[in-house]
Design a protein around this motif. Structure first.
Motif, short mmCIF file in Angstrom:
data_model
loop_
_atom_site.label_atom_id
_atom_site.label_comp_id
_atom_site.label_asym_id
_atom_site.label_seq_id
_atom_site.Cartn_x
_atom_site.Cartn_y
_atom_site.Cartn_z
N ILE A 5 0.85 -1.19 0.00
CA ILE A 5 0.00 0.00 0.00
C ILE A 5 0.88 1.24 0.00
O ILE A 5 1.76 1.40 0.86
N THR A 6 0.67 2.13 -0.98
CA THR A 6 1.39 3.41 -0.99
C THR A 6 0.48 4.58 -0.66
O THR A 6 0.95 5.63 -0.23
N GLN A 7 -0.83 4.41 -0.85
CA GLN A 7 -1.78 5.47 -0.51
C GLN A 7 -3.16 4.85 -0.31
O GLN A 7 -3.57 3.96 -1.06
N SER A 8 -3.85 5.30 0.72
CA SER A 8 -5.23 4.88 0.97
C SER A 8 -6.05 6.13 1.24
O SER A 8 -5.84 6.81 2.24
N GLN A 9 -6.98 6.43 0.34
CA GLN A 9 -7.73 7.67 0.42
C GLN A 9 -9.21 7.37 0.61
O GLN A 9 -9.83 6.68 -0.22
N LEU A 10 -9.79 7.89 1.68
CA LEU A 10 -11.24 7.81 1.88
C LEU A 10 -11.87 8.94 1.08
O LEU A 10 -11.67 10.12 1.37
N ILE A 17 -23.67 7.54 4.69
CA ILE A 17 -24.23 6.28 4.20
C ILE A 17 -23.21 5.34 3.57
O ILE A 17 -23.52 4.18 3.32
N LYS A 18 -22.00 5.81 3.29
CA LYS A 18 -21.02 4.91 2.65
C LYS A 18 -19.60 5.40 2.87
O LYS A 18 -19.36 6.60 3.06
N SER A 19 -18.70 4.42 2.87
CA SER A 19 -17.27 4.71 2.95
C SER A 19 -16.61 4.12 1.71
O SER A 19 -16.52 2.89 1.58
N VAL A 20 -16.19 4.99 0.80
CA VAL A 20 -15.58 4.56 -0.46
C VAL A 20 -14.11 4.95 -0.44
O VAL A 20 -13.76 6.10 -0.12
N TYR A 21 -13.26 4.01 -0.80
CA TYR A 21 -11.81 4.20 -0.75
C TYR A 21 -11.19 4.06 -2.14
O TYR A 21 -11.66 3.26 -2.97
N LEU A 22 -10.12 4.79 -2.36
CA LEU A 22 -9.25 4.61 -3.51
C LEU A 22 -7.87 4.25 -2.96
O LEU A 22 -7.23 5.07 -2.31
N VAL A 23 -7.44 3.01 -3.20
CA VAL A 23 -6.19 2.52 -2.65
C VAL A 23 -5.19 2.30 -3.78
O VAL A 23 -5.52 1.72 -4.82
N THR A 24 -3.98 2.78 -3.57
CA THR A 24 -2.90 2.64 -4.55
C THR A 24 -1.86 1.66 -4.01
O THR A 24 -1.46 1.74 -2.84
N LEU A 25 -1.42 0.76 -4.89
CA LEU A 25 -0.44 -0.26 -4.50
C LEU A 25 0.68 -0.33 -5.52
O LEU A 25 0.50 0.05 -6.70
N GLN A 26 1.81 -0.84 -5.08
CA GLN A 26 2.93 -1.07 -5.98
C GLN A 26 3.66 -2.34 -5.55
O GLN A 26 3.42 -2.87 -4.46
N HIS A 27 4.56 -2.83 -6.42
CA HIS A 27 5.40 -3.95 -6.04
C HIS A 27 6.39 -3.48 -4.96
O HIS A 27 6.94 -2.37 -5.06
#
Length: 357
Positions: A5-10, A17-27
């Motif tokens: 995980i390099t970034q986790s953005q709520l 009513i909702k929790s939506v995330y955009l998560v960025t990953l790398q090797h």
């Protein structure tokens, strides 16, 4: 394969009513990633520790007992329940086996078993059928392996991969429940590692010719693959038209990645149409936007555009399918059966592509 995980953005911090995330990953070592927009990332999650403890208590086990699993070999019961077995969902096959082998349950058939299993987990089963809890460690033989969860990739880069998802949380049987992978991902921090794999989705791909127009329909986290599509399309100078019809609940609190969408729109690379169902008295959905833009959409269809639909198979997909078939009848003079046949043929030819769940 491990990813970091390099970034986790709520994305919805003010939504009730909702929790939506955009998560960025790398090797972890920065190696290049190999995937295409439209593909999936499968995530191997870890079951909630609290649920594991409750199941151990119900089975009267300490967790230190050893059990042999087909793929993992010998592991502790605690590890088996935490990392290797499906416990957040109730598989209807368990109910079928209970009824056939133990004469437990009064379900009339498979449909009744599916209905009973919906929303329940393994703790619910052990509570409602204490005979199963009395099996102790042998009950683990009834559980299926913990399956990886599929996420539509929301990026187009060989350095990172992004996933867009809603943390699934709901209340059932007076207990708070949560989706195993979505809440696992939501709880991770930068630097954490996960087990994941890329899976090709050959039925959801951009056209080979970048000049081919594309029309994208999505609702909620169904936006995910279209972020990847657009990242790739904007890299191609003088490409074909890109249209996005996107629906969510509230513009103020759930306009997912709207800054990026508006940036593409301002640059002339995206025609953007938005619907927010709760922002007015009358509900407004993607199909309403589609109907309003019928002339434009039909002209693009006749020009060879490829249609993409990503979202709910219970709501979004049936509504759009019905509307397209209605247009086939109106514009081409087809009857209902011929319109359905054209829809099916268009899917086989990949003029219409679906990624629904």
């Amino acid at each position: 394969m491990q990813l970091q995980i390099t970034q986790s953005q709520l994305l919805t911090p003010h939504s009730a009513i909702k929790s939506v995330y955009l998560v960025t990953l790398q090797h972890p070592q920065g190696e290049r990633l190999s995937y295409q927009p439209g593909d999936w990332l499968t995530v191997q999650a870890v079951n909630p520790a609290g649920l594991v403890r409750q199941i151990l208590e119900r089975l009267n086990l300490s967790g230190s007992e050893v059990v042999r699993l087909r793929k993992a070999g010998e592991v502790s019961v605690s590890d088996a329940l935490g990392r290797h077995l499906e416990i957040t969902q109730l598989n209807p096959a368990i109910l079928n086996k209970m009824q056939r082998q133990l004469q437990l349950g009064e379900w009339s058939g498979r449909a009744a078993m599916i209905e009973y299993a919906y929303g329940r987990d393994i703790l619910d089963l052990l509570t409602e059928f204490p005979q199963m809890a009395q099996m102790g460690i042998e009950f683990l033989d009834w559980l299926a392996p913990l399956a990886p969860r599929y996420y539509s990739i929301a990026s187009a880069s060989d350095k990172t991969v992004q996933v867009l998802f809603k943390a699934v949380r709901y209340r059932f049987n007076d207990r708070e429940k949560s989706g195993v992978a979505s809440n696992f991902l939501a709880g991770l921090s930068c630097g954490d590692l996960i087990e994941a794999e890329f899976k090709e989705n050959p039925m959801f791909k951009l056209p080979d010719d970048p000049l081919t127009p594309i029309v994208m329909f999505g609702a909620g986290t169904g936006l995910a693959p279209f972020l990847g599509f657009m990242q790739q399309r904007v890299q191609q100078a003088n490409g074909g038209d890109n249209l996005l019809f996107f629906g969510e609940t509230e513009k103020a609190h759930a306009c997912l990645c709207c800054d990026q969408l508006e940036e593409w729109k301002a640059a002339g690379r995206l025609d953007l149409f938005l619907a927010f169902s709760r922002d007015q008295a009358d509900k407004r959905y993607v199909q309403h936007l589609m109907q309003e833009q019928k002339e434009k959409l039909w002209a693009l269809w006749e020009a060879g555009a490829v249609i993409y639909i990503c979202g709910s198979q219970q709501h979004l997909a049936p509504a759009l399918e019905a509307l397209w078939q209605k247009w086939f009848m109106e514009e081409l003079g087809l009857d209902a059966s011929a319109a359905l046949a054209l829809w099916q043929q268009s899917r086989k030819q990949k003029r219409i592509q679906l990624d629904v769940y």
